[in-house]
Design a protein around this motif. Structure first.
Motif, mmCIF file in Angstrom:
data_model
loop_
_atom_site.group_PDB
_atom_site.id
_atom_site.type_symbol
_atom_site.label_atom_id
_atom_site.label_comp_id
_atom_site.label_asym_id
_atom_site.label_seq_id
_atom_site.Cartn_x
_atom_site.Cartn_y
_atom_site.Cartn_z
ATOM 1 N N VAL A 2 153.820 -34.663 11.942
ATOM 2 C CA VAL A 2 152.384 -34.435 11.933
ATOM 3 C C VAL A 2 152.021 -33.394 12.978
ATOM 4 C CG1 VAL A 2 150.127 -35.484 12.348
ATOM 5 C CG2 VAL A 2 151.909 -36.771 11.138
ATOM 6 N N GLN A 3 151.190 -32.454 12.568
ATOM 7 C CA GLN A 3 150.654 -31.482 13.512
ATOM 8 C C GLN A 3 149.168 -31.314 13.264
ATOM 9 O OE1 GLN A 3 153.167 -27.867 13.146
ATOM 10 N NE2 GLN A 3 153.678 -28.217 15.290
ATOM 11 N N LEU A 4 148.430 -31.318 14.347
ATOM 12 C CA LEU A 4 147.004 -30.988 14.328
ATOM 13 C C LEU A 4 146.836 -29.789 15.247
ATOM 14 C CD1 LEU A 4 145.498 -34.587 14.759
ATOM 15 C CD2 LEU A 4 145.873 -33.343 12.616
ATOM 16 N N VAL A 5 146.428 -28.675 14.682
ATOM 17 C CA VAL A 5 146.339 -27.440 15.455
ATOM 18 C C VAL A 5 144.884 -27.016 15.559
ATOM 19 C CG1 VAL A 5 147.078 -25.050 15.641
ATOM 20 C CG2 VAL A 5 148.641 -26.773 14.697
ATOM 21 N N VAL A 27 149.477 -34.938 7.558
ATOM 22 C CA VAL A 27 148.430 -35.921 7.246
ATOM 23 C C VAL A 27 147.415 -35.244 6.339
ATOM 24 C CG1 VAL A 27 148.613 -37.340 9.325
ATOM 25 C CG2 VAL A 27 147.097 -35.355 9.311
ATOM 26 N N VAL A 28 146.743 -36.025 5.543
ATOM 27 C CA VAL A 28 145.721 -35.512 4.637
ATOM 28 C C VAL A 28 144.361 -35.855 5.226
ATOM 29 C CG1 VAL A 28 144.767 -35.602 2.319
ATOM 30 C CG2 VAL A 28 147.246 -35.811 2.656
ATOM 31 N N VAL A 29 143.587 -34.832 5.567
ATOM 32 C CA VAL A 29 142.343 -35.088 6.304
ATOM 33 C C VAL A 29 141.371 -35.925 5.490
ATOM 34 C CG1 VAL A 29 142.629 -33.005 7.687
ATOM 35 C CG2 VAL A 29 141.240 -32.898 5.602
ATOM 36 N N SER A 30 141.403 -35.794 4.186
ATOM 37 C CA SER A 30 140.447 -36.535 3.364
ATOM 38 C C SER A 30 140.792 -38.021 3.247
ATOM 39 C CB SER A 30 140.364 -35.924 1.968
ATOM 40 O OG SER A 30 141.609 -36.013 1.319
ATOM 41 N N LEU A 31 141.980 -38.401 3.686
ATOM 42 C CA LEU A 31 142.404 -39.797 3.585
ATOM 43 C C LEU A 31 142.343 -40.528 4.919
ATOM 44 C CD1 LEU A 31 145.495 -39.483 1.214
ATOM 45 C CD2 LEU A 31 143.112 -39.960 0.614
ATOM 46 N N ASN A 32 141.927 -39.819 5.946
ATOM 47 C CA ASN A 32 141.898 -40.393 7.287
ATOM 48 C C ASN A 32 140.546 -40.168 7.942
ATOM 49 O OD1 ASN A 32 144.926 -41.109 7.990
ATOM 50 N ND2 ASN A 32 144.933 -39.183 6.845
ATOM 51 N N THR A 33 140.297 -40.927 8.988
ATOM 52 C CA THR A 33 139.155 -40.625 9.835
ATOM 53 C C THR A 33 139.564 -39.509 10.780
ATOM 54 O OG1 THR A 33 138.248 -42.858 9.728
ATOM 55 C CG2 THR A 33 137.599 -41.511 11.605
ATOM 56 N N MET A 34 138.837 -38.429 10.719
ATOM 57 C CA MET A 34 139.125 -37.271 11.552
ATOM 58 C C MET A 34 138.033 -37.146 12.614
ATOM 59 S SD MET A 34 141.903 -36.205 10.203
ATOM 60 C CE MET A 34 142.102 -34.708 11.176
ATOM 61 N N GLY A 35 138.456 -36.924 13.832
ATOM 62 C CA GLY A 35 137.484 -36.869 14.906
ATOM 63 C C GLY A 35 137.723 -35.714 15.854
ATOM 64 N N TRP A 36 136.676 -35.375 16.549
ATOM 65 C CA TRP A 36 136.741 -34.428 17.665
ATOM 66 C C TRP A 36 136.365 -35.193 18.935
ATOM 67 C CZ3 TRP A 36 138.702 -29.642 17.635
ATOM 68 C CH2 TRP A 36 138.825 -28.985 16.405
ATOM 69 N N PHE A 104 146.929 -39.709 15.738
ATOM 70 C CA PHE A 104 147.564 -38.465 16.146
ATOM 71 C C PHE A 104 146.547 -37.588 16.864
ATOM 72 C CE2 PHE A 104 151.479 -39.282 14.135
ATOM 73 C CZ PHE A 104 151.244 -39.816 12.878
ATOM 74 N N TRP A 105 147.057 -36.793 17.788
ATOM 75 C CA TRP A 105 146.224 -35.887 18.568
ATOM 76 C C TRP A 105 146.749 -34.465 18.467
ATOM 77 C CZ3 TRP A 105 141.800 -37.488 20.926
ATOM 78 C CH2 TRP A 105 141.631 -38.846 21.137
ATOM 79 N N GLY A 106 145.831 -33.533 18.529
ATOM 80 C CA GLY A 106 146.205 -32.152 18.694
ATOM 81 C C GLY A 106 146.365 -31.818 20.166
ATOM 82 N N GLN A 107 146.704 -30.567 20.436
ATOM 83 C CA GLN A 107 146.955 -30.133 21.811
ATOM 84 C C GLN A 107 145.679 -29.734 22.538
ATOM 85 O OE1 GLN A 107 150.013 -30.243 23.485
ATOM 86 N NE2 GLN A 107 150.368 -31.536 21.704
ATOM 87 N N GLY A 108 144.628 -29.502 21.800
ATOM 88 C CA GLY A 108 143.347 -29.196 22.427
ATOM 89 C C GLY A 108 143.035 -27.721 22.468
ATOM 90 N N THR A 109 141.745 -27.437 22.561
ATOM 91 C CA THR A 109 141.268 -26.071 22.727
ATOM 92 C C THR A 109 140.133 -26.101 23.747
ATOM 93 O OG1 THR A 109 140.456 -24.105 21.551
ATOM 94 C CG2 THR A 109 139.608 -26.214 20.798
ATOM 95 N N GLN A 110 140.097 -25.082 24.597
ATOM 96 C CA GLN A 110 139.127 -25.065 25.687
ATOM 97 C C GLN A 110 137.809 -24.448 25.245
ATOM 98 O OE1 GLN A 110 141.152 -22.974 28.897
ATOM 99 N NE2 GLN A 110 141.641 -24.921 29.865
#
Length: 115
Positions: A2-5, A27-36, A104-110
């Motif tokens: 899994v990668q979240l970029v 992962v399929v975004v439409s099948l999961n809760t996606m958050g920021w 799962f988490w991404g690496q982040g963006t500033q």
């Protein structure tokens, strides 16, 4: 795997706008809760916005009416449109994918907002 970029962060003046993107693989975004989420220096990570698999969105009070979370199922990407940015929005922003079995988490963006 899994990668979240995340992408789209940067420096902007107060009152400006940015659009963050989170492109997912594995992962399929439409099948999961996606958050920021965001984490400012010296503070705990907090939920900014999330969108459920059914498309329902909710926001933390401080961004309600200014930020919009959305997703493009064809691109398997989640967006966070941030308008009327304030200096207090300055933080590292992280994409999150979760369901009953995983988180799962991404690496982040500033994001930095100057006054």
């Amino acid at each position: 795997q899994v990668q979240l970029v995340e992408s789209g962060g940067g420096l902007v003046q107060a009152g400006g706008s940015l659009r963050l993107s989170c492109t997912a693989s594995g992962v399929v975004v439409s099948l999961n809760t996606m958050g920021w989420y965001r984490q400012a220096p010296g503070k705990q990570r907090e939920l900014v916005a999330r969108i459920s698999s059914r498309g329902f969105a909710n926001y933390t009070d401080s961004v309600q009416g200014r930020f919009v979370i959305s997703r493009d199922n064809a691109k398997n990407t989640v967006y966070l449109q941030m308008n009327s940015l304030k200096p207090e929005d300055t933080a590292d922003y992280y994409c999150n994918s979760r369901n009953l079995l995983h988180t799962f988490w991404g690496q982040g963006t500033q994001v930095a907002v100057s006054s």
